[in-house]
Design a protein around this motif. Sequence first.
Motif, PDB file in Angstrom:
ATOM      1  N   GLY A  49      31.379  21.351  14.446  1.00  0.00           N
ATOM      2  CA  GLY A  49      30.727  21.563  13.153  1.00  0.00           C
ATOM      3  C   GLY A  49      31.696  21.787  12.006  1.00  0.00           C
ATOM      4  O   GLY A  49      32.907  21.601  12.153  1.00  0.00           O
ATOM      5  N   ILE A  50      31.163  22.221  10.874  1.00  0.00           N
ATOM      6  CA  ILE A  50      31.986  22.355   9.656  1.00  0.00           C
ATOM      7  C   ILE A  50      33.001  23.490   9.753  1.00  0.00           C
ATOM      8  O   ILE A  50      33.942  23.542   8.954  1.00  0.00           O
ATOM      9  CB  ILE A  50      31.112  22.542   8.390  1.00  0.00           C
ATOM     10  CG1 ILE A  50      30.263  23.831   8.504  1.00  0.00           C
ATOM     11  CG2 ILE A  50      30.244  21.330   8.115  1.00  0.00           C
ATOM     12  CD1 ILE A  50      29.635  24.245   7.182  1.00  0.00           C
TER      13      ILE A  50
ATOM     14  N   ASP B  16      35.020  25.144  -3.294  1.00  0.00           N
ATOM     15  CA  ASP B  16      33.586  24.841  -3.164  1.00  0.00           C
ATOM     16  C   ASP B  16      33.128  25.002  -1.710  1.00  0.00           C
ATOM     17  O   ASP B  16      32.776  24.033  -1.046  1.00  0.00           O
ATOM     18  CB  ASP B  16      33.292  23.427  -3.660  1.00  0.00           C
ATOM     19  CG  ASP B  16      34.157  22.374  -2.958  1.00  0.00           C
ATOM     20  OD1 ASP B  16      35.141  22.759  -2.303  1.00  0.00           O
ATOM     21  OD2 ASP B  16      33.820  21.172  -3.049  1.00  0.00           O
ATOM     22  N   LEU B  17      33.138  26.215  -1.233  1.00  0.00           N
ATOM     23  CA  LEU B  17      32.698  26.482   0.136  1.00  0.00           C
ATOM     24  C   LEU B  17      31.219  26.112   0.312  1.00  0.00           C
ATOM     25  O   LEU B  17      30.414  26.363  -0.593  1.00  0.00           O
ATOM     26  CB  LEU B  17      32.883  27.963   0.474  1.00  0.00           C
ATOM     27  CG  LEU B  17      34.298  28.446   0.793  1.00  0.00           C
ATOM     28  CD1 LEU B  17      34.314  29.973   0.870  1.00  0.00           C
ATOM     29  CD2 LEU B  17      34.806  27.852   2.088  1.00  0.00           C
ATOM     30  N   PRO B  18      30.859  25.535   1.457  1.00  0.00           N
ATOM     31  CA  PRO B  18      29.448  25.179   1.701  1.00  0.00           C
ATOM     32  C   PRO B  18      28.623  26.427   2.040  1.00  0.00           C
ATOM     33  O   PRO B  18      28.364  26.733   3.205  1.00  0.00           O
ATOM     34  CB  PRO B  18      29.529  24.198   2.872  1.00  0.00           C
ATOM     35  CG  PRO B  18      30.783  24.567   3.595  1.00  0.00           C
ATOM     36  CD  PRO B  18      31.733  25.111   2.568  1.00  0.00           C
TER      37      PRO B  18
ATOM     38  N   ILE C 114      27.205  27.719   5.820  1.00  0.00           N
ATOM     39  CA  ILE C 114      27.909  28.824   6.491  1.00  0.00           C
ATOM     40  C   ILE C 114      26.959  30.005   6.699  1.00  0.00           C
ATOM     41  O   ILE C 114      26.953  30.634   7.766  1.00  0.00           O
ATOM     42  CB  ILE C 114      29.169  29.242   5.707  1.00  0.00           C
ATOM     43  CG1 ILE C 114      30.201  28.096   5.718  1.00  0.00           C
ATOM     44  CG2 ILE C 114      29.780  30.514   6.310  1.00  0.00           C
ATOM     45  CD1 ILE C 114      31.443  28.354   4.894  1.00  0.00           C
ATOM     46  N   LYS C 115      26.134  30.283   5.704  1.00  0.00           N
ATOM     47  CA  LYS C 115      25.139  31.363   5.826  1.00  0.00           C
ATOM     48  C   LYS C 115      24.234  31.116   7.043  1.00  0.00           C
ATOM     49  O   LYS C 115      23.953  32.037   7.823  1.00  0.00           O
ATOM     50  CB  LYS C 115      24.297  31.405   4.542  1.00  0.00           C
ATOM     51  CG  LYS C 115      23.186  32.433   4.543  1.00  0.00           C
ATOM     52  CD  LYS C 115      22.379  32.323   3.253  1.00  0.00           C
ATOM     53  CE  LYS C 115      21.132  33.193   3.303  1.00  0.00           C
ATOM     54  NZ  LYS C 115      20.268  32.964   2.131  1.00  0.00           N
ATOM     55  N   GLU C 116      23.824  29.877   7.226  1.00  0.00           N
ATOM     56  CA  GLU C 116      22.948  29.522   8.345  1.00  0.00           C
ATOM     57  C   GLU C 116      23.683  29.695   9.684  1.00  0.00           C
ATOM     58  O   GLU C 116      23.115  30.195  10.657  1.00  0.00           O
ATOM     59  CB  GLU C 116      22.472  28.074   8.190  1.00  0.00           C
ATOM     60  CG  GLU C 116      21.401  27.691   9.188  1.00  0.00           C
ATOM     61  CD  GLU C 116      20.851  26.293   8.925  1.00  0.00           C
ATOM     62  OE1 GLU C 116      20.504  25.634   9.913  1.00  0.00           O
ATOM     63  OE2 GLU C 116      20.786  25.864   7.754  1.00  0.00           O
ATOM     64  N   ILE C 117      24.939  29.294   9.731  1.00  0.00           N
ATOM     65  CA  ILE C 117      25.733  29.438  10.959  1.00  0.00           C
ATOM     66  C   ILE C 117      25.909  30.913  11.317  1.00  0.00           C
ATOM     67  O   ILE C 117      25.761  31.304  12.485  1.00  0.00           O
ATOM     68  CB  ILE C 117      27.114  28.753  10.795  1.00  0.00           C
ATOM     69  CG1 ILE C 117      26.933  27.226  10.742  1.00  0.00           C
ATOM     70  CG2 ILE C 117      28.050  29.135  11.934  1.00  0.00           C
ATOM     71  CD1 ILE C 117      28.163  26.474  10.264  1.00  0.00           C
ATOM     72  N   VAL C 118      26.207  31.754  10.334  1.00  0.00           N
ATOM     73  CA  VAL C 118      26.391  33.192  10.587  1.00  0.00           C
ATOM     74  C   VAL C 118      25.077  33.808  11.092  1.00  0.00           C
ATOM     75  O   VAL C 118      25.076  34.654  11.989  1.00  0.00           O
ATOM     76  CB  VAL C 118      26.914  33.915   9.326  1.00  0.00           C
ATOM     77  CG1 VAL C 118      26.939  35.434   9.527  1.00  0.00           C
ATOM     78  CG2 VAL C 118      28.309  33.415   8.960  1.00  0.00           C
ATOM     79  N   GLU C 119      23.969  33.347  10.548  1.00  0.00           N
ATOM     80  CA  GLU C 119      22.660  33.833  11.000  1.00  0.00           C
ATOM     81  C   GLU C 119      22.392  33.391  12.446  1.00  0.00           C
ATOM     82  O   GLU C 119      21.860  34.158  13.258  1.00  0.00           O
ATOM     83  CB  GLU C 119      21.562  33.326  10.063  1.00  0.00           C
ATOM     84  CG  GLU C 119      20.183  33.903  10.328  1.00  0.00           C
ATOM     85  CD  GLU C 119      20.103  35.422  10.240  1.00  0.00           C
ATOM     86  OE1 GLU C 119      19.231  35.998  10.922  1.00  0.00           O
ATOM     87  OE2 GLU C 119      20.919  36.049   9.529  1.00  0.00           O
ATOM     88  N   GLN C 120      22.788  32.174  12.769  1.00  0.00           N
ATOM     89  CA  GLN C 120      22.637  31.679  14.149  1.00  0.00           C
ATOM     90  C   GLN C 120      23.456  32.532  15.120  1.00  0.00           C
ATOM     91  O   GLN C 120      23.007  32.827  16.234  1.00  0.00           O
ATOM     92  CB  GLN C 120      23.101  30.222  14.254  1.00  0.00           C
ATOM     93  CG  GLN C 120      22.137  29.209  13.667  1.00  0.00           C
ATOM     94  CD  GLN C 120      22.755  27.813  13.565  1.00  0.00           C
ATOM     95  OE1 GLN C 120      23.921  27.606  13.907  1.00  0.00           O
ATOM     96  NE2 GLN C 120      21.975  26.866  13.075  1.00  0.00           N
TER      97      GLN C 120
END
Length: 215
Positions: A141-142, A47-49, A53-59
Motif C-alpha cells: 500500500g501507500i 501533500d500527505l494523503p 492514512i487516517k483510514e489505514i490508522v483506523e484499520q
Amino acid sequence: MASNSPKLETAEELFELFIDEQRLKEYRYNQPVETPEGFSNETFYTDLPYEEIKEIVEQKREELFSKIPEDEKANLVWEHVGSTSIKGMPGTKFPDALLILPSFPPSKAVIQAFLDCGYYFSSCSHLDVKDLWFFFVFTDGILKYHKLTVHVTLEDNKAGKILRDTRDMCRSEQWAFDDYKNAKIEAAKSKDFKGYKQGKGSNSKLLAMLREKYA
C-alpha cells in the motif's frame, strides 16, 4: 543504552521487561526496514494523503482491538496523532497513534495482541519510561516500507498530552497550524532525518509553549 538489545518475542518476556524499570530504560531494539535501491522512506511530503492514512490508522486500531478481550477493550483509548492526523500538514509517511492504558504496564493480553498483529517492541521514550513504543512495518500500500509508531502510555503522560494538544490546536487554530507547518518545512532542509526530527521541535513556538505547559 544498548545499541541493539535482543528482540523479545513473547508477551511474558515483554511484561517482565515492562515491570523492571532499570532494564526497560536500557532496552532498545531496532529493526531496520529493507528498502529498494534508490528509494528513501524518509522523504518529506508537502501533500500527505491525509484521508487514506487516517483510514489505514483506523484499520490498525480495529485489527488490534479485535485481538483484545472485550472486558479490557472498553478501558483502552486509541487516538491518531502526529502530522498525519492533521489535514494539510506536511511531513513523512510515518503515522503515529496513542494507546492510552488505564494502568501501567499493559496487560499480557494487550501485549499479545500487538505481537499477534505483527508489531515489535522497540524501547521506552527517553523522556518517560511509561511511554512504550511499538512499531508496525507496512509491507504494501501507500505506506509500504514505512512504520506506524504506537505510543502505549497513560492518560497523564506528558508526551501524549503534547501530541494530542499539537494535533487539536493545529486543527482548530490557524496560528498553531502555520507555526508547526513552517517549522517542519524549515527542518526538512536538514541534511539528514535526525536533523529534521530535531529541527521541527526546536523551531516551533507551539511545541515550545506546550513543552513549557507540561514541564
